[in-house]
Design a protein around this motif. Structure first.
Motif, PDB file in Angstrom:
ATOM      1  N   GLY A 162       0.797  -1.227   0.000  1.00  0.00           N
ATOM      2  CA  GLY A 162       0.000   0.000   0.000  1.00  0.00           C
ATOM      3  C   GLY A 162       0.823   1.266   0.000  1.00  0.00           C
ATOM      4  O   GLY A 162       1.894   1.339  -0.618  1.00  0.00           O
ATOM      5  N   ARG A 163       0.292   2.287   0.691  1.00  0.00           N
ATOM      6  CA  ARG A 163       0.980   3.576   0.775  1.00  0.00           C
ATOM      7  C   ARG A 163       1.346   3.902   2.222  1.00  0.00           C
ATOM      8  O   ARG A 163       2.277   4.653   2.473  1.00  0.00           O
ATOM      9  CB  ARG A 163       0.076   4.712   0.264  1.00  0.00           C
ATOM     10  N   ASP A 164       0.548   3.366   3.160  1.00  0.00           N
ATOM     11  CA  ASP A 164       0.731   3.724   4.570  1.00  0.00           C
ATOM     12  C   ASP A 164       0.808   2.475   5.454  1.00  0.00           C
ATOM     13  O   ASP A 164       0.433   2.513   6.618  1.00  0.00           O
ATOM     14  CB  ASP A 164      -0.440   4.608   5.043  1.00  0.00           C
ATOM     15  N   MET A 165       1.273   1.365   4.888  1.00  0.00           N
ATOM     16  CA  MET A 165       1.343   0.122   5.661  1.00  0.00           C
ATOM     17  C   MET A 165       2.331   0.264   6.822  1.00  0.00           C
ATOM     18  O   MET A 165       2.034  -0.104   7.954  1.00  0.00           O
ATOM     19  CB  MET A 165       1.747  -1.064   4.758  1.00  0.00           C
ATOM     20  N   GLY A 166       3.517   0.794   6.517  1.00  0.00           N
ATOM     21  CA  GLY A 166       4.562   0.903   7.540  1.00  0.00           C
ATOM     22  C   GLY A 166       4.390   2.103   8.451  1.00  0.00           C
ATOM     23  O   GLY A 166       4.922   2.135   9.554  1.00  0.00           O
ATOM     24  N   THR A 167       3.642   3.127   7.998  1.00  0.00           N
ATOM     25  CA  THR A 167       3.505   4.345   8.801  1.00  0.00           C
ATOM     26  C   THR A 167       2.271   4.311   9.692  1.00  0.00           C
ATOM     27  O   THR A 167       2.318   4.722  10.849  1.00  0.00           O
ATOM     28  CB  THR A 167       3.407   5.594   7.889  1.00  0.00           C
ATOM     29  N   VAL A 168       1.132   3.830   9.168  1.00  0.00           N
ATOM     30  CA  VAL A 168      -0.140   3.946   9.898  1.00  0.00           C
ATOM     31  C   VAL A 168      -0.761   2.598  10.270  1.00  0.00           C
ATOM     32  O   VAL A 168      -1.149   2.377  11.411  1.00  0.00           O
ATOM     33  CB  VAL A 168      -1.169   4.748   9.040  1.00  0.00           C
ATOM     34  N   VAL A 169      -0.875   1.710   9.289  1.00  0.00           N
ATOM     35  CA  VAL A 169      -1.660   0.489   9.524  1.00  0.00           C
ATOM     36  C   VAL A 169      -0.874  -0.516  10.374  1.00  0.00           C
ATOM     37  O   VAL A 169      -1.416  -1.081  11.320  1.00  0.00           O
ATOM     38  CB  VAL A 169      -2.132  -0.128   8.187  1.00  0.00           C
ATOM     39  N   PHE A 170       0.403  -0.718  10.045  1.00  0.00           N
ATOM     40  CA  PHE A 170       1.226  -1.663  10.818  1.00  0.00           C
ATOM     41  C   PHE A 170       2.533  -0.977  11.229  1.00  0.00           C
ATOM     42  O   PHE A 170       3.620  -1.366  10.772  1.00  0.00           O
ATOM     43  CB  PHE A 170       1.537  -2.915   9.977  1.00  0.00           C
ATOM     44  N   PRO A 171       2.440   0.056  12.099  1.00  0.00           N
ATOM     45  CA  PRO A 171       3.678   0.769  12.462  1.00  0.00           C
ATOM     46  C   PRO A 171       4.680  -0.151  13.154  1.00  0.00           C
ATOM     47  O   PRO A 171       5.870   0.132  13.179  1.00  0.00           O
ATOM     48  CB  PRO A 171       3.191   1.886  13.388  1.00  0.00           C
ATOM     49  N   ASP A 172       4.208  -1.291  13.702  1.00  0.00           N
ATOM     50  CA  ASP A 172       5.115  -2.221  14.384  1.00  0.00           C
ATOM     51  C   ASP A 172       5.599  -3.336  13.449  1.00  0.00           C
ATOM     52  O   ASP A 172       6.200  -4.312  13.914  1.00  0.00           O
ATOM     53  CB  ASP A 172       4.419  -2.842  15.600  1.00  0.00           C
ATOM     54  N   ALA A 173       5.335  -3.211  12.135  1.00  0.00           N
ATOM     55  CA  ALA A 173       5.807  -4.240  11.196  1.00  0.00           C
ATOM     56  C   ALA A 173       7.320  -4.388  11.327  1.00  0.00           C
ATOM     57  O   ALA A 173       8.039  -3.387  11.309  1.00  0.00           O
ATOM     58  CB  ALA A 173       5.449  -3.857   9.760  1.00  0.00           C
ATOM     59  N   PRO A 174       7.830  -5.606  11.488  1.00  0.00           N
ATOM     60  CA  PRO A 174       9.264  -5.766  11.687  1.00  0.00           C
ATOM     61  C   PRO A 174      10.095  -5.556  10.417  1.00  0.00           C
ATOM     62  O   PRO A 174      11.279  -5.268  10.504  1.00  0.00           O
ATOM     63  CB  PRO A 174       9.404  -7.203  12.184  1.00  0.00           C
TER      64      PRO A 174
END
Ligand code: DC
Length: 238
Positions: free
Chosen positions: A137-149
């Protein structure tokens, strides 16, 4: 909790792949899904479905309240039938219509509405299931899954993305000019990066990969390496 300890939670791991359209996110994400056997979230499809649902219900996609209401009750389902992925909106199979330019235009209108984004947030998070999730997406790492490793920000120059789009459209028999596509893409980048709602930008802890002139197989390899490093560290941490 420090950032390193935080990334080894008991939550299923997420590989967040963000970036502008045409950077190859979808192609790379699908290849990675295939290699890892993880679940897949195509978040753009949810914005496309919301735009389409507004149209089906006769709702103006710029009508914030009603568009957000429809987003929160989106009757969407993703199915695999005879090995083919299908997207359904209620009783209608919309996989083909979802990918059209017209649906993309509806999606980009609803995607700037914060209440629509809020309404889709939990639905996106619900895709996180074992053994792991690849989220595009566009905001996966910033908003939806900020804790994505593992967070990857895929880019390519505007010229390269225009060339890829040009080839795709030419293959479909469309009559387009490379120069105007290039200008459109550069203009959209400026809009996406400067808009007030969910501007397109890499998460501070994302790794940027520029795919200009690099074969898809090579990009997939590089992304898989990042995931493998994480999985090794995570299992050593258990
Ligand atoms: O990636 P795509 O072309 O399917 O996205 C459709 C639209 O949705 C596009 O305007 C970008 C927007 N989008 C978004 O704002 N946030 C996401 N996580 C995914 C897509």
């Amino acid at each position: 909790m420090d950032r390193e300890a935080e990334s080894f939670t008991d939550q299923p791991p997420v590989l967040a792949i963000d970036g502008p359209s045409g950077a190859g996110k979808g192609t790379v994400a699908k290849a990675v899904v295939e290699a890892l056997g993880w679940h897949f979230l195509d978040s753009g499809a949810l914005y496309r479905l919301t735009g389409l649902y507004c149209q089906r219900c006769g709702v103006d996609p710029d009508d914030v309240g009603r568009a957000a209401g429809l987003a929160s009750e989106l009757p969407a389902s993703f199915r695999v039938v005879d090995g083919n992925e299908q997207v359904w909106l209620g009783n209608e199979e919309v996989s083909g219509e979802l990918r059209t330019e017209a649906t993309g235009a509806l999606a980009s209108r609803v995607a700037v509405l914060q209440p629509v984004r809020d309404a889709l947030l939990q639905r996106q998070r619900d895709f996180r299931r074992p053994p792991g999730l690849v989220a595009d997406g566009r905001d996966m790492g910033t908003v939806v899954f900020p804790d994505a490793p593992v967070k990857i920000f895929l880019t390519a120059t505007a010229e390269e993305r225009a060339r890829r789009r040009y080839k795709q459209l030419k293959d479909q028999g469309a009559n387009v000019s490379l120069a105007s596509l290039s200008e459109e893409i550069a203009e959209r980048d400026r809009r996406d990066a400067s808009r007030a709602t969910a501007p397109l930008k890499p998460a501070p802890d994302a790794e940027t990969l520029d795919t200009t002139g690099i074969a898809v197989t090579e990009v997939v390899e590089q992304v898989l390496q990042r995931v493998e490093v994480y999985l090794r560290q995570a299992s050593a941490h258990l």
